[in-house]
Write a protein that holds these residues in place. Sequence first.
Motif, mmCIF file in Angstrom:
data_model
loop_
_atom_site.group_PDB
_atom_site.id
_atom_site.type_symbol
_atom_site.label_atom_id
_atom_site.label_comp_id
_atom_site.label_asym_id
_atom_site.label_seq_id
_atom_site.Cartn_x
_atom_site.Cartn_y
_atom_site.Cartn_z
ATOM 1 N N GLY A 69 1.195 -1.578 0.085
ATOM 2 C CA GLY A 69 0.154 -0.097 0.207
ATOM 3 C C GLY A 69 0.830 0.448 -0.152
ATOM 4 N N ALA A 70 1.590 1.212 0.310
ATOM 5 C CA ALA A 70 2.775 2.175 0.583
ATOM 6 C C ALA A 70 3.774 2.459 -0.800
ATOM 7 N N ILE A 77 3.601 11.273 -4.696
ATOM 8 C CA ILE A 77 4.765 11.868 -4.039
ATOM 9 C C ILE A 77 6.211 11.916 -4.646
ATOM 10 N N CYS A 78 7.045 11.193 -4.528
ATOM 11 C CA CYS A 78 8.196 11.248 -5.484
ATOM 12 C C CYS A 78 8.748 11.287 -7.010
ATOM 13 N N GLY A 79 7.210 10.665 -7.388
ATOM 14 C CA GLY A 79 8.110 10.464 -8.933
ATOM 15 C C GLY A 79 7.753 11.712 -9.514
ATOM 16 N N PRO A 80 6.770 12.888 -9.482
ATOM 17 C CA PRO A 80 6.862 14.219 -9.166
ATOM 18 C C PRO A 80 7.981 14.790 -9.329
ATOM 19 N N ILE A 84 9.782 11.904 -12.634
ATOM 20 C CA ILE A 84 9.203 10.683 -13.299
ATOM 21 C C ILE A 84 7.694 10.380 -14.011
ATOM 22 N N PRO A 85 8.181 9.769 -15.773
ATOM 23 C CA PRO A 85 7.178 9.944 -16.327
ATOM 24 C C PRO A 85 5.598 9.654 -15.586
ATOM 25 N N VAL A 86 4.956 9.628 -16.108
ATOM 26 C CA VAL A 86 3.717 9.102 -15.366
ATOM 27 C C VAL A 86 3.350 7.771 -15.720
ATOM 28 N N ALA A 87 3.663 7.656 -16.758
ATOM 29 C CA ALA A 87 2.943 6.430 -16.815
ATOM 30 C C ALA A 87 3.680 4.820 -16.921
ATOM 31 N N PHE A 90 2.802 4.694 -12.935
ATOM 32 C CA PHE A 90 1.549 3.760 -13.233
ATOM 33 C C PHE A 90 2.287 2.270 -13.221
ATOM 34 N N VAL A 91 3.392 2.162 -13.598
ATOM 35 C CA VAL A 91 3.919 1.163 -13.467
ATOM 36 C C VAL A 91 4.923 0.757 -11.793
ATOM 37 N N ASP A 92 5.368 1.318 -11.802
ATOM 38 C CA ASP A 92 5.956 1.684 -9.849
ATOM 39 C C ASP A 92 4.676 1.249 -9.266
ATOM 40 N N MET A 93 3.422 1.934 -9.449
ATOM 41 C CA MET A 93 2.352 1.656 -8.531
ATOM 42 C C MET A 93 2.013 0.413 -8.437
#
Length: 124
Positions: A69-70, A77-80, A84-87, A90-93
């Motif tokens: 969940g974390a 938060i850290c991606g932007p 890090i590109p949005v796509a 989503f891969v990370d999530m």
Amino acid sequence: MSDHFPAAMAWLERVRDGVAETNDRFPFLAYGTDWLAFAHLVIAAAFWGPLKDPVRNIWVIRWAVLACGAVIPLALICGPLRGIPVAWRFVDMSFGIFGVVPLLIVLRALRPLERSFSAQAAAN
């Protein structure tokens, strides 16, 4: 591939260049990835407990659900902040989303076992 996915190729080239330049200029930073690999091995070793005694070590499975969940707020938060590109976020999530599925199956399977152990402990 670059004709079909130019943004992905541009990102991969940027990553490749960043890793190469960082390794050339600051090779000591790679030591952090050594510790990251070590941490993954230590976390994997923690799952030996649920294999040996699942009821007593159910906390490891619950902790892993929390960790999955974390992943989502971390990526959001850290991606932007890191560009890090949005796509890719989503891969990370998706690691958290898909990783939690087998853990929830295990937790569900452990419920009856946990109840029977609780009933045995209460009877003694």
